[in-house]
Design an enzyme around this catalytic site. Structure first.
Site, PDB file in Angstrom:
ATOM      1  N   ILE A   1       4.927   0.953 -13.850  1.00  0.00           N
ATOM      2  CA  ILE A   1       4.390   0.807 -12.486  1.00  0.00           C
ATOM      3  C   ILE A   1       5.548   0.889 -11.500  1.00  0.00           C
ATOM      4  CG2 ILE A   1       3.085  -0.646 -10.871  1.00  0.00           C
ATOM      5  CD1 ILE A   1       1.799  -2.035 -13.251  1.00  0.00           C
ATOM      6  N   THR A   2       5.526   1.883 -10.623  1.00  0.00           N
ATOM      7  CA  THR A   2       6.589   1.967  -9.620  1.00  0.00           C
ATOM      8  C   THR A   2       6.274   0.985  -8.488  1.00  0.00           C
ATOM      9  OG1 THR A   2       5.578   3.714  -8.258  1.00  0.00           O
ATOM     10  CG2 THR A   2       6.899   4.426 -10.136  1.00  0.00           C
TER      11      THR A   2
ATOM     12  N   ALA B   1       6.683  -2.303  -8.409  1.00  0.00           N
ATOM     13  CA  ALA B   1       5.958  -3.475  -8.932  1.00  0.00           C
ATOM     14  C   ALA B   1       6.553  -4.782  -8.426  1.00  0.00           C
ATOM     15  CB  ALA B   1       5.963  -3.441 -10.459  1.00  0.00           C
TER      16      ALA B   1
ATOM     17  N   SER C   1       6.258  -6.005  -5.374  1.00  0.00           N
ATOM     18  CA  SER C   1       5.460  -6.701  -4.362  1.00  0.00           C
ATOM     19  C   SER C   1       4.060  -6.104  -4.268  1.00  0.00           C
ATOM     20  CB  SER C   1       6.145  -6.668  -2.988  1.00  0.00           C
ATOM     21  OG  SER C   1       6.020  -5.387  -2.407  1.00  0.00           O
TER      22      SER C   1
ATOM     23  N   TYR D   1       3.390   9.110   6.761  1.00  0.00           N
ATOM     24  CA  TYR D   1       2.848   8.295   5.666  1.00  0.00           C
ATOM     25  C   TYR D   1       1.496   8.846   5.215  1.00  0.00           C
ATOM     26  CZ  TYR D   1       0.444   4.454   3.299  1.00  0.00           C
ATOM     27  OH  TYR D   1      -0.280   3.714   2.400  1.00  0.00           O
TER      28      TYR D   1
HETATM   29  P1  NDP Z   1       4.292  -3.098  -0.590  1.00  0.00           P
HETATM   30  O1  NDP Z   1       5.260  -2.776   0.470  1.00  0.00           O
HETATM   31  O2  NDP Z   1       3.966  -4.511  -0.867  1.00  0.00           O
HETATM   32  O3  NDP Z   1       4.752  -2.447  -1.959  1.00  0.00           O
HETATM   33  C1  NDP Z   1       5.414  -1.222  -2.014  1.00  0.00           C
HETATM   34  C2  NDP Z   1       6.393  -1.231  -3.137  1.00  0.00           C
HETATM   35  O4  NDP Z   1       7.082   0.016  -3.150  1.00  0.00           O
HETATM   36  C3  NDP Z   1       7.440  -2.311  -3.044  1.00  0.00           C
HETATM   37  O5  NDP Z   1       7.578  -2.904  -4.295  1.00  0.00           O
HETATM   38  C4  NDP Z   1       8.680  -1.562  -2.659  1.00  0.00           C
HETATM   39  O6  NDP Z   1       9.879  -2.130  -3.137  1.00  0.00           O
HETATM   40  C5  NDP Z   1       8.428  -0.245  -3.360  1.00  0.00           C
HETATM   41  N1  NDP Z   1       9.303   0.809  -2.867  1.00  0.00           N
HETATM   42  C6  NDP Z   1       9.475   1.215  -1.593  1.00  0.00           C
HETATM   43  N2  NDP Z   1      10.406   2.172  -1.542  1.00  0.00           N
HETATM   44  C7  NDP Z   1      10.836   2.379  -2.801  1.00  0.00           C
HETATM   45  C8  NDP Z   1      11.800   3.226  -3.382  1.00  0.00           C
HETATM   46  N3  NDP Z   1      12.554   4.040  -2.648  1.00  0.00           N
HETATM   47  N4  NDP Z   1      11.983   3.160  -4.715  1.00  0.00           N
HETATM   48  C9  NDP Z   1      11.262   2.325  -5.469  1.00  0.00           C
HETATM   49  N5  NDP Z   1      10.349   1.495  -4.975  1.00  0.00           N
HETATM   50  C10 NDP Z   1      10.133   1.517  -3.655  1.00  0.00           C
HETATM   51  O7  NDP Z   1       2.962  -2.277  -0.225  1.00  0.00           O
HETATM   52  P2  NDP Z   1       1.549  -2.150  -0.961  1.00  0.00           P
HETATM   53  O8  NDP Z   1       1.518  -2.984  -2.157  1.00  0.00           O
HETATM   54  O9  NDP Z   1       0.531  -2.311   0.075  1.00  0.00           O
HETATM   55  O10 NDP Z   1       1.560  -0.621  -1.367  1.00  0.00           O
HETATM   56  C11 NDP Z   1       1.373  -0.177  -2.671  1.00  0.00           C
HETATM   57  C12 NDP Z   1       0.631   1.148  -2.671  1.00  0.00           C
HETATM   58  O11 NDP Z   1      -0.670   0.963  -2.150  1.00  0.00           O
HETATM   59  C13 NDP Z   1       1.265   2.228  -1.800  1.00  0.00           C
HETATM   60  O12 NDP Z   1       1.194   3.450  -2.484  1.00  0.00           O
HETATM   61  C14 NDP Z   1       0.372   2.270  -0.579  1.00  0.00           C
HETATM   62  O13 NDP Z   1       0.390   3.527   0.009  1.00  0.00           O
HETATM   63  C15 NDP Z   1      -0.952   1.979  -1.215  1.00  0.00           C
HETATM   64  N6  NDP Z   1      -2.003   1.512  -0.323  1.00  0.00           N
HETATM   65  C16 NDP Z   1      -1.885   0.311   0.334  1.00  0.00           C
HETATM   66  C17 NDP Z   1      -2.881  -0.128   1.165  1.00  0.00           C
HETATM   67  C18 NDP Z   1      -2.792  -1.407   1.891  1.00  0.00           C
HETATM   68  O14 NDP Z   1      -3.730  -1.710   2.639  1.00  0.00           O
HETATM   69  N7  NDP Z   1      -1.745  -2.193   1.733  1.00  0.00           N
HETATM   70  C19 NDP Z   1      -4.106   0.655   1.336  1.00  0.00           C
HETATM   71  C20 NDP Z   1      -4.118   1.898   0.600  1.00  0.00           C
HETATM   72  C21 NDP Z   1      -3.106   2.267  -0.204  1.00  0.00           C
HETATM   73  P3  NDP Z   1      10.564  -3.432  -2.449  1.00  0.00           P
HETATM   74  O15 NDP Z   1       9.781  -4.595  -2.989  1.00  0.00           O
HETATM   75  O16 NDP Z   1      11.944  -3.359  -2.961  1.00  0.00           O
HETATM   76  O17 NDP Z   1      10.435  -3.256  -0.988  1.00  0.00           O
HETATM   77 MG1  PMR Z   2      -7.413   1.057   9.974  1.00  0.00          MG
HETATM   78  C1  PMR Z   2     -13.534   1.297   9.471  1.00  0.00           C
HETATM   79  C2  PMR Z   2     -12.803   0.876   8.571  1.00  0.00           C
HETATM   80  C3  PMR Z   2     -11.352   0.891   8.513  1.00  0.00           C
HETATM   81  C4  PMR Z   2     -10.680   0.778   7.333  1.00  0.00           C
HETATM   82  C5  PMR Z   2     -11.261   0.612   5.957  1.00  0.00           C
HETATM   83  C6  PMR Z   2      -9.292   0.839   7.642  1.00  0.00           C
HETATM   84  C7  PMR Z   2      -8.289   0.802   6.685  1.00  0.00           C
HETATM   85  N1  PMR Z   2      -9.131   0.969   8.988  1.00  0.00           N
HETATM   86  C8  PMR Z   2     -10.387   1.010   9.573  1.00  0.00           C
HETATM   87  C9  PMR Z   2     -10.666   1.149  10.929  1.00  0.00           C
HETATM   88  C10 PMR Z   2      -9.735   1.135  11.970  1.00  0.00           C
HETATM   89  N2  PMR Z   2      -8.401   1.060  11.817  1.00  0.00           N
HETATM   90  C11 PMR Z   2     -10.046   1.207  13.390  1.00  0.00           C
HETATM   91  C12 PMR Z   2     -11.429   1.283  13.951  1.00  0.00           C
HETATM   92  C13 PMR Z   2      -8.850   1.166  14.047  1.00  0.00           C
HETATM   93  C14 PMR Z   2      -8.623   1.236  15.528  1.00  0.00           C
HETATM   94  C15 PMR Z   2      -8.657  -0.091  16.106  1.00  0.00           C
HETATM   95  C16 PMR Z   2      -7.822   1.056  13.062  1.00  0.00           C
HETATM   96  C17 PMR Z   2      -6.462   0.979  13.357  1.00  0.00           C
HETATM   97  C18 PMR Z   2      -5.473   0.960  12.394  1.00  0.00           C
HETATM   98  C19 PMR Z   2      -4.048   0.971  12.596  1.00  0.00           C
HETATM   99  C20 PMR Z   2      -3.317   0.943  13.879  1.00  0.00           C
HETATM  100  N3  PMR Z   2      -5.721   0.978  11.020  1.00  0.00           N
HETATM  101  C21 PMR Z   2      -4.523   1.016  10.405  1.00  0.00           C
HETATM  102  C22 PMR Z   2      -3.503   1.006  11.332  1.00  0.00           C
HETATM  103  C23 PMR Z   2      -2.278   1.064  10.604  1.00  0.00           C
HETATM  104  O1  PMR Z   2      -1.151   1.063  11.043  1.00  0.00           O
HETATM  105  C24 PMR Z   2      -2.597   1.183   9.157  1.00  0.00           C
HETATM  106  C25 PMR Z   2      -2.207   2.557   8.725  1.00  0.00           C
HETATM  107  O2  PMR Z   2      -2.711   3.534   9.181  1.00  0.00           O
HETATM  108  O3  PMR Z   2      -1.309   2.675   7.794  1.00  0.00           O
HETATM  109  C26 PMR Z   2      -1.035   4.007   7.422  1.00  0.00           C
HETATM  110  C27 PMR Z   2      -4.092   1.052   9.087  1.00  0.00           C
HETATM  111  C28 PMR Z   2      -4.990   0.993   8.026  1.00  0.00           C
HETATM  112  N4  PMR Z   2      -6.347   0.966   8.191  1.00  0.00           N
HETATM  113  C29 PMR Z   2      -6.950   0.872   6.955  1.00  0.00           C
HETATM  114  C30 PMR Z   2      -5.931   0.858   5.963  1.00  0.00           C
HETATM  115  C31 PMR Z   2      -6.177   0.779   4.483  1.00  0.00           C
HETATM  116  C32 PMR Z   2      -4.738   0.925   6.620  1.00  0.00           C
HETATM  117  C33 PMR Z   2      -3.441   0.866   5.942  1.00  0.00           C
HETATM  118  C34 PMR Z   2      -2.847   1.416   4.985  1.00  0.00           C
HETATM  119  C35 PMR Z   2      -2.913   2.622   4.163  1.00  0.00           C
HETATM  120  O4  PMR Z   2      -3.641   3.540   4.353  1.00  0.00           O
HETATM  121  O5  PMR Z   2      -2.195   2.605   3.234  1.00  0.00           O
END
Ligand code: NDP
Ligand code: PMR
Ligand code: LMG
Length: 395
Positions: free
Chosen positions: A87-88, A90, A92, A270
């Site tokens: 798991i990359t 892992a 956090s 991103y």
């Molecule tokens: P975190 O920041 O908690 O975890 C990300 C992890 O990636 C950390 O362990 C971090 O290491 C590691 N990482 C970052 N850069 C590197 C690098 N150069 N080499 C090796 N490891 C690295 O975020 P999340 O747990 O939220 O994210 C995990 C996955 O889930 C991502 O792919 C994200 O896109 C995806 N995701 C997250 C969502 C969310 O809502 N949070 C929604 C949808 C998808 P370190 O601990 O050292 O910083």
């Molecule tokens: Mg979003 C309607 C549902 C929904 C969901 C499931 C997400 C997920 N978001 C939703 C809606 C909205 N977001 C709406 C209506 C807004 C405007 C107010 C909004 C805004 C917003 C911002 C500014 N949302 C965000 C951000 C971020 O900075 C996050 C992002 O884009 O990261 C790339 C984010 C996210 N919204 C999500 C999810 C899962 C994220 C974060 C992470 C990701 O895709 O990994």
């Protein structure tokens, strides 16, 4: 963990008919996902309920060179050796929660592939992971040399590779200027896509060699990269364009730092990187699934609004984002729950389908979701693959 002599799969590898987690799916227009159109996959948490099972037999067979299924001398029944999953990221968030969920079943050895060795060790301890269930190996995805070194170090451990989870990511929404990996690629796409692209390609050989009943390569995608959802329509939207920036090496010198060749935008970079992750998984499927039997899949685990992913965002966002997701969009999921979801994709016997994108409804039942047009564009997937191969030195 006893097996029927007639089957290759142990009890925890058989589909639960209880359907405990399955629930009637309702259409959700908020998420822009017509849930009822999708496969109603029965949720089986059987693989995660193995704490109740005897672990002795498994431990005794956690030896690298043993075949996946062994015949236990005493009772003539078959047992499955411990699976090995890399798991990359892992250290956090989702990666750590998944590592914990898998390790505590006693059925998996987790290779925590992390850039900060000490942080990873501390994180594993903090969630109570048992030493015998994990190994930390250094990996910095922002350096292609480090990726290659990681693969060498992993091979030296002489463990088999049964599942690879590409989970690590960085998100730089407030960056005004691009920053770069060791090889000069814009940092988000360089880390999230190109680092994983090289890693998964190198480790394909190792996955092929595994004799585990279900070999998998999983990449974490996201809803925000999918413009067929409301979340994917919050600006800036993902768009890879004609890949002119990627083709130019994303170096910000003779080419743009953005895949589509446009102005730098960290949030867009991103989301673009997540589109590349989802396209890569599908291209892997088209190229290698039939020949190797490996399952290639991506997923959206839910909005885990409390993770380190948002560390670079402004404090106000970090304060408001979790309640916004919890109470307004209802897309929020805890780290623990998201870890269980990803652990299912790693080990649940009902999730062996290749080339798919998994999501979960509110009741945590998994279903096969639809990707946006761009994230499912086969021609774009092939182009991203070919350009990426050149950038990481595989072609
Ligand atoms: P975190 O920041 O908690 O975890 C990300 C992890 O990636 C950390 O362990 C971090 O290491 C590691 N990482 C970052 N850069 C590197 C690098 N150069 N080499 C090796 N490891 C690295 O975020 P999340 O747990 O939220 O994210 C995990 C996955 O889930 C991502 O792919 C994200 O896109 C995806 N995701 C997250 C969502 C969310 O809502 N949070 C929604 C949808 C998808 P370190 O601990 O050292 O910083
Ligand atoms: Mg979003 C309607 C549902 C929904 C969901 C499931 C997400 C997920 N978001 C939703 C809606 C909205 N977001 C709406 C209506 C807004 C405007 C107010 C909004 C805004 C917003 C911002 C500014 N949302 C965000 C951000 C971020 O900075 C996050 C992002 O884009 O990261 C790339 C984010 C996210 N919204 C999500 C999810 C899962 C994220 C974060 C992470 C990701 O895709 O990994
Ligand atoms: C970009 O801006 C930045 O430019 C970029 O640098 C990067 O940071 C990127 O994705 C990251 O964002 C995005 C910008 C554009 O979005 C915002 O600035 C919105 C910030 C919102 C942050 C989320 C926290 C929300 C807090 C709301 C809180 C509420 C709490 C309590 C209230 C209780 C009430 C009962 O965004 C847009 O242009 C989108 C604009 C608009 C909104 C669209 C709304 C669609 C309608 C959906 C209905 C859902 C209800 C939403 C309510 C939202 C309230 C703001």
């Amino acid at each position: 963990m006893a097996l029927q002599a007639t089957t290759l799969l142990p009890s925890a590898f058989s589909i639960s008919k209880e359907g405990k987690g399955s629930a009637a799916l309702k259409d959700s227009s908020l998420f822009g996902v017509p849930l009822s159109d999708h496969l109603k996959t029965e949720f089986s948490s059987s693989a995660l309920r193995t704490k109740k099972l005897s672990r002795g037999a498994l431990r005794a067979q956690a030896v690298v060179t043993t075949p996946a299924v062994n015949r236990a001398a005493a009772d003539g029944k078959k047992t499955l050796r411990k699976g090995c999953v890399i798991i990359t990221g892992a250290s956090s968030g989702l990666g750590l929660a998944t590592a914990k969920a898998l390790a505590e079943t006693g059925k998996w050895h987790v290779i925590m592939a992390c850039r900060d060795f000490l942080k990873a060790e501390r994180a594993a301890k903090s969630v109570g992971m048992n030493k015998e269930n994990y190994t930390v190996i250094h990996l910095d995805l922002a350096s292609l040399d480090s990726v290659r070194q990681f693969v060498e170090n992993f091979r030296r451990s002489e463990r088999p590779l049964d599942v690879l989870v590409c989970n690590a990511a960085v998100y730089l929404p407030t960056a005004k200027e691009p920053t770069y990996t060791a090889d000069g690629f814009e940092l988000s796409v360089g880390t999230n896509h190109l680092g994983h692209f090289l890693l998964a390609n190198l480790l394909l050989e190792d996955l092929k060699k595994s004799d585990y009943p279900s070999k998998r390569c999983i990449i974490v995608g996201s809803i925000t990269g999918n413009t067929n959802t409301l979340a994917g329509n919050v600006p800036p939207k993902a768009n890879l364009g004609d890949l002119r920036g990627l083709g130019g090496g994303l170096n910000g010198l003779n080419s743009s730092a953005m895949i589509d060749g446009g102005e730098f935008d960290g949030a867009k970079a991103y989301k673009d990187s997540k589109v590349c992750n989802m396209l890569t998984m599908q291209e892997f499927h088209r190229r290698y699934h039939e020949e190797t039997g490996i399952t290639f899949a991506s997923l959206y685990p839910g909005c885990i609004a409390t993770t380190g992913l948002f560390r670079e965002h402004i404090p106000l966002f970090r304060l408001l984002f979790p309640p916004f997701q919890k109470y307004i969009t209802k897309g929020y999921v805890s780290e623990e729950e998201s870890g269980k979801r990803l652990a299912q994709v790693v080990s649940d016997p009902s999730l062996t389908k290749s080339g798919v994108y998994w999501s979960w409804n509110k009741d945590s039942a998994s279903f096969e979701n639809q990707l946006s047009q761009e994230a499912s564009d086969a021609e774009k997937a092939r182009k991203v693959w070919e350009v990426s191969e050149k950038l990481v030195g595989l072609a």
